[in-house]
Structure formats: C-alpha cells, structure tokens
Design a protein around this motif. Structure first.
Motif, PDB file in Angstrom:
ATOM      1  N   LEU A  40       5.107  -8.768  -0.578  1.00  0.00           N
ATOM      2  CA  LEU A  40       4.863 -10.084  -1.162  1.00  0.00           C
ATOM      3  C   LEU A  40       6.165 -10.628  -1.735  1.00  0.00           C
ATOM      4  O   LEU A  40       7.015  -9.878  -2.211  1.00  0.00           O
ATOM      5  CB  LEU A  40       3.809  -9.987  -2.260  1.00  0.00           C
ATOM      6  CG  LEU A  40       2.531  -9.202  -1.928  1.00  0.00           C
ATOM      7  CD1 LEU A  40       1.513  -9.358  -3.054  1.00  0.00           C
ATOM      8  CD2 LEU A  40       1.945  -9.639  -0.604  1.00  0.00           C
ATOM      9  N   ASN A  41       6.308 -11.954  -1.706  1.00  0.00           N
ATOM     10  CA  ASN A  41       7.530 -12.597  -2.173  1.00  0.00           C
ATOM     11  C   ASN A  41       7.192 -13.826  -3.014  1.00  0.00           C
ATOM     12  O   ASN A  41       6.139 -14.439  -2.816  1.00  0.00           O
ATOM     13  CB  ASN A  41       8.391 -13.014  -0.978  1.00  0.00           C
ATOM     14  CG  ASN A  41       8.933 -11.823  -0.215  1.00  0.00           C
ATOM     15  OD1 ASN A  41       9.837 -11.137  -0.678  1.00  0.00           O
ATOM     16  ND2 ASN A  41       8.368 -11.557   0.964  1.00  0.00           N
ATOM     17  N   PHE A 120       6.410   3.045   6.167  1.00  0.00           N
ATOM     18  CA  PHE A 120       6.086   1.660   6.483  1.00  0.00           C
ATOM     19  C   PHE A 120       6.151   0.788   5.226  1.00  0.00           C
ATOM     20  O   PHE A 120       6.613  -0.365   5.273  1.00  0.00           O
ATOM     21  CB  PHE A 120       4.703   1.565   7.124  1.00  0.00           C
ATOM     22  CG  PHE A 120       4.667   2.007   8.559  1.00  0.00           C
ATOM     23  CD1 PHE A 120       5.254   1.239   9.554  1.00  0.00           C
ATOM     24  CD2 PHE A 120       4.053   3.191   8.916  1.00  0.00           C
ATOM     25  CE1 PHE A 120       5.228   1.643  10.883  1.00  0.00           C
ATOM     26  CE2 PHE A 120       4.016   3.610  10.243  1.00  0.00           C
ATOM     27  CZ  PHE A 120       4.604   2.836  11.230  1.00  0.00           C
ATOM     28  N   GLU A 121       5.703   1.325   4.093  1.00  0.00           N
ATOM     29  CA  GLU A 121       5.744   0.546   2.847  1.00  0.00           C
ATOM     30  C   GLU A 121       7.184   0.242   2.452  1.00  0.00           C
ATOM     31  O   GLU A 121       7.516  -0.869   2.041  1.00  0.00           O
ATOM     32  CB  GLU A 121       5.029   1.303   1.720  1.00  0.00           C
ATOM     33  CG  GLU A 121       3.525   1.396   1.879  1.00  0.00           C
ATOM     34  CD  GLU A 121       3.085   2.606   2.690  1.00  0.00           C
ATOM     35  OE1 GLU A 121       1.867   2.853   2.767  1.00  0.00           O
ATOM     36  OE2 GLU A 121       3.958   3.312   3.248  1.00  0.00           O
ATOM     37  N   LEU A 299       4.894  -1.588  -7.013  1.00  0.00           N
ATOM     38  CA  LEU A 299       3.500  -1.174  -6.856  1.00  0.00           C
ATOM     39  C   LEU A 299       3.025  -1.400  -5.430  1.00  0.00           C
ATOM     40  O   LEU A 299       3.497  -2.306  -4.746  1.00  0.00           O
ATOM     41  CB  LEU A 299       2.600  -1.962  -7.817  1.00  0.00           C
ATOM     42  CG  LEU A 299       2.754  -1.666  -9.319  1.00  0.00           C
ATOM     43  CD1 LEU A 299       1.903  -2.634 -10.127  1.00  0.00           C
ATOM     44  CD2 LEU A 299       2.390  -0.229  -9.638  1.00  0.00           C
ATOM     45  N   ILE A 300       2.072  -0.568  -5.010  1.00  0.00           N
ATOM     46  CA  ILE A 300       1.445  -0.697  -3.698  1.00  0.00           C
ATOM     47  C   ILE A 300      -0.050  -0.931  -3.897  1.00  0.00           C
ATOM     48  O   ILE A 300      -0.712  -0.183  -4.642  1.00  0.00           O
ATOM     49  CB  ILE A 300       1.662   0.561  -2.835  1.00  0.00           C
ATOM     50  CG1 ILE A 300       3.164   0.792  -2.599  1.00  0.00           C
ATOM     51  CG2 ILE A 300       0.929   0.441  -1.504  1.00  0.00           C
ATOM     52  CD1 ILE A 300       3.487   2.094  -1.887  1.00  0.00           C
ATOM     53  N   TYR A 301      -0.573  -1.983  -3.273  1.00  0.00           N
ATOM     54  CA  TYR A 301      -1.988  -2.338  -3.370  1.00  0.00           C
ATOM     55  C   TYR A 301      -2.639  -2.221  -1.991  1.00  0.00           C
ATOM     56  O   TYR A 301      -1.983  -2.490  -0.978  1.00  0.00           O
ATOM     57  CB  TYR A 301      -2.162  -3.789  -3.828  1.00  0.00           C
ATOM     58  CG  TYR A 301      -1.794  -4.089  -5.253  1.00  0.00           C
ATOM     59  CD1 TYR A 301      -2.774  -4.293  -6.227  1.00  0.00           C
ATOM     60  CD2 TYR A 301      -0.460  -4.229  -5.635  1.00  0.00           C
ATOM     61  CE1 TYR A 301      -2.445  -4.622  -7.530  1.00  0.00           C
ATOM     62  CE2 TYR A 301      -0.113  -4.549  -6.944  1.00  0.00           C
ATOM     63  CZ  TYR A 301      -1.122  -4.744  -7.886  1.00  0.00           C
ATOM     64  OH  TYR A 301      -0.773  -5.067  -9.173  1.00  0.00           O
ATOM     65  N   VAL A 322       6.501  -5.683  -4.438  1.00  0.00           N
ATOM     66  CA  VAL A 322       5.072  -5.433  -4.471  1.00  0.00           C
ATOM     67  C   VAL A 322       4.583  -5.417  -3.021  1.00  0.00           C
ATOM     68  O   VAL A 322       4.860  -6.346  -2.259  1.00  0.00           O
ATOM     69  CB  VAL A 322       4.339  -6.515  -5.283  1.00  0.00           C
ATOM     70  CG1 VAL A 322       2.828  -6.299  -5.256  1.00  0.00           C
ATOM     71  CG2 VAL A 322       4.844  -6.519  -6.727  1.00  0.00           C
ATOM     72  N   ILE A 323       3.849  -4.365  -2.671  1.00  0.00           N
ATOM     73  CA  ILE A 323       3.501  -4.105  -1.273  1.00  0.00           C
ATOM     74  C   ILE A 323       1.988  -4.061  -1.082  1.00  0.00           C
ATOM     75  O   ILE A 323       1.257  -3.533  -1.935  1.00  0.00           O
ATOM     76  CB  ILE A 323       4.083  -2.743  -0.814  1.00  0.00           C
ATOM     77  CG1 ILE A 323       5.603  -2.684  -1.076  1.00  0.00           C
ATOM     78  CG2 ILE A 323       3.761  -2.471   0.647  1.00  0.00           C
ATOM     79  CD1 ILE A 323       6.423  -3.636  -0.263  1.00  0.00           C
ATOM     80  N   ILE A 324       1.528  -4.594   0.053  1.00  0.00           N
ATOM     81  CA  ILE A 324       0.170  -4.409   0.502  1.00  0.00           C
ATOM     82  C   ILE A 324       0.189  -3.369   1.623  1.00  0.00           C
ATOM     83  O   ILE A 324       0.895  -3.550   2.621  1.00  0.00           O
ATOM     84  CB  ILE A 324      -0.445  -5.718   1.041  1.00  0.00           C
ATOM     85  CG1 ILE A 324      -0.421  -6.814  -0.029  1.00  0.00           C
ATOM     86  CG2 ILE A 324      -1.876  -5.480   1.539  1.00  0.00           C
ATOM     87  CD1 ILE A 324      -1.237  -6.514  -1.256  1.00  0.00           C
ATOM     88  N   SER A 325      -0.565  -2.296   1.450  1.00  0.00           N
ATOM     89  CA  SER A 325      -0.633  -1.254   2.467  1.00  0.00           C
ATOM     90  C   SER A 325      -1.930  -1.337   3.234  1.00  0.00           C
ATOM     91  O   SER A 325      -3.008  -1.478   2.645  1.00  0.00           O
ATOM     92  CB  SER A 325      -0.516   0.145   1.825  1.00  0.00           C
ATOM     93  OG  SER A 325      -0.649   1.147   2.809  1.00  0.00           O
ATOM     94  N   LEU A 326      -1.838  -1.252   4.551  1.00  0.00           N
ATOM     95  CA  LEU A 326      -3.007  -1.237   5.417  1.00  0.00           C
ATOM     96  C   LEU A 326      -3.163   0.099   6.131  1.00  0.00           C
ATOM     97  O   LEU A 326      -3.881   0.219   7.122  1.00  0.00           O
ATOM     98  CB  LEU A 326      -2.945  -2.374   6.450  1.00  0.00           C
ATOM     99  CG  LEU A 326      -3.188  -3.782   5.916  1.00  0.00           C
ATOM    100  CD1 LEU A 326      -1.939  -4.378   5.319  1.00  0.00           C
ATOM    101  CD2 LEU A 326      -3.742  -4.686   6.993  1.00  0.00           C
TER     102      LEU A 326
END
Length: 327
Positions: A40-41, A120-121, A299-301, A322-326
């Motif tokens: 996210l940015n 990947f994160e 943080l990873i969400y 801040v990262i979104i992990s799938l």
C-alpha cells in the motif's frame, strides 16, 4: 476473483469494499499475475479520499493498488522474455491499477523478476518506494562521498533512499522522531537528526543534496542546507520546468520564491514524478540480492483486513511498508 475496490470518494472506511470482480483479460504484451502480495502507498489513500480525482480519471468502482509481487499464470502471445511460473514484481502503470486483488494483468514492459532472496511480501514492498527514491536521487547525480539529507527516514521512500544512498557511497543525514532513531540508524544513516529535539537546519549544512519528501516549507528550507551549486530533489514540491512539461502543464513558471532560491545558490532543483521502469526494477533486485538493500516492512495484513490496513497507513506512523498478503 476477490478485489479491494474504490466504490466512492471519501473516507477510507466508506469508500473501500472487498468485492467479487471479473478476472482481468490480457493483451498480447501482457502477463496475468496471480497476486501473492501487494504493498500500500500514500497515493492510494489520496485517490480514495478524492484528492487526485482531477489528475487521475477513474470509472468507479475500480480496484486499488500499484505495487505487486506474484507468479505469472498466463502470458500474451507476444511475450517472449517471461514464462509461466516466473516469480515477478512490478509497479503497474496507471491504466492497469488494481494490485490489491487475486489477479492483475500487467504490460510486460513494467515487469521484472523479483529478487531471489526476498519473500513475496518483501518484494512487494520495493517497487513504488524504490523507483521513487532511485529516480529522485539519480536525477541529481548522486555520487560517492556526496553529503545528503534525506527527510523522513522511517517512511517507505525514506528508508529505501537511505540504503540506496549508502550503496552509492554517500554520507547520509536523515530526520526522524525520537522513537525511530535506533531503527533508522540500523538502516545505515551516518547522522540521525531527531526532529523533536534538534533543528535539522543547524545540523545538516553545506550539503550536496537534500531529498525533500515533506514539501511546503521543507522544500524552501532545503536551500539553507545545500552548498552553492548543490541540489534539491523533491517528490512533493512544485514541478521544475522539465517535469511540468512531462505532466502536460503548459505555460508553467516556477514559483517566484523557489526561483529566487535556486538562483541565489546556483542550485539544481528537480521534482520527480515517478515512472514505472522494469530496467530499474532489475537494478533494485540486484541490490537486494547483493545485500545492499533490505526491504522494510511494518505490518502485513490479509486481504480481508485490507480496509483496516489502509486506515493504519493513513495515520502516517508506519515504519516502512504496509503489505497485503494473499498467500
């Protein structure tokens, strides 16, 4: 597929929703990437809040996000330099915005193989911040032994810029708050300025470069810190004439005060409007694999908590990405 979409402009909580969206189709020069992680940015939440709707035209609802890492699962008929299964990362072009989703189609000219040694994160944390810092510093010719001040060293761009400047052999000053002093020092900065207890203008003087990541008065005050003939490189200040032309601004003139400061110091001033660039992503990947750059994650969400992730980012206290992990 599941995707985080902007439904309307306004508050983050009201404007975003995880929806079922159509899986992207690809053009001959595209690859379809199964998203493993997205970063996210600040530009994302500025779009959500409607601050950029005059500059970036969107048809709502639309999927948000620019930074991505993942695996190629399909490729266009004219794609020759990647294969199915390649692990890649990208800052996607504006017309393909939409990385906070299960899949994203990307023009292959903006795709690079992700750093081998990164998760990947970690890879997703690199593209926008890394390209922004690299382009801003290279526009003013950063070199070994240059003395540089980087504002906001704990932010996504600042934390990358510190490491990139050190990799180039520069002497780095940076500003941060008391709670982040030790954390920023670990990134390699030579002199950390705690803005709560010190005035950076009294500490950082006769510099070759100031990297302005804050704007407003910081842009103008940067000229107090550089030597005669030094450079101010900004990502938030007024455009320089070259960048204004790139942005389609006709009959543009520098603000009078800024023009006077440039003349007084015989200085160079540049505003960088970051452009996606696969060649530079390859450079960044090589630096990461060599150990010169470490991706910095706060943080990873999971995807289902993506709205909360944006709310956290918008608070402005994140250290790194801040990262979104799938996964």
């Amino acid at each position: 597929m599941k995707a985080l979409q902007i439904l309307k402009y306004g508050a983050i909580k009201d404007g975003l929703s995880i929806n079922e969206a159509q899986k992207p189709s690809i053009q001959p020069m595209d690859v379809l990437v199964q998203v493993k992680a997205a970063a996210l940015n600040p530009i994302d939440y500025k779009i959500i809040q409607g601050h950029l709707k005059d500059m970036i035209s969107l048809k709502l609802p639309t999927t948000i996000g620019y930074d991505v890492s993942g695996v190629i699962v399909e490729k266009g008929s004219k794609v020759a330099n990647f294969k199915i299964g390649d692990e890649v990362y990208s800052r996607v072009p504006q017309e393909q915005m939409g990385t906070v989703a299960e899949y994203v189609a990307i023009d292959v000219n903006y795709v690079a193989k992700k750093p081998v040694n990164s998760s990947f994160e970690e890879a997703a944390a690199l593209p926008l911040a890394g390209l922004t810092a690299l382009q801003a510093l290279e526009r003013v010719g950063i070199k070994k032994d240059y003395r540089i001040l980087i504002h906001a060293g704990s932010g996504g761009v600042g934390s990358f810029a510190i490491q990139y400047a050190k990799a180039k052999g520069a002497i780095v000053y940076t500003t941060t708050s008391t709670k982040n002093v030790d954390w920023v020092k670990a990134l390699g900065a030579d002199r950390i300025i705690d803005y709560k207890t010190e005035d950076y203008k009294e500490v950082a003087n006769n510099l070759d470069i100031v990297f302005d990541t804050l704007g407003n008065d910081y842009t103008l005050d940067a000229f107090k810190c550089i030597k005669d003939g030094g450079s101010v490189t900004s990502i938030v200040g007024p455009p320089d004439e070259e960048t204004a032309q790139q942005m389609g601004m006709t009959d543009y003139a520098l603000p009078e005060k800024l023009a006077q400061l440039i003349e007084q110091k015989s200085a160079t001033y540049k505003l960088t409007w970051m452009q996606p660039n696969a060649v530079q992503l390859n450079t960044i990947a090589a630096l990461v694999d060599a150990g010169d750059i470490k991706p910095i994650i706060d943080l990873i969400y999971p995807l289902e908590d993506a709205v909360a992730a944006y709310e956290y980012l918008a608070e402005g206290s994140a250290k790194g990405k801040v990262i979104i992990s799938l996964i």
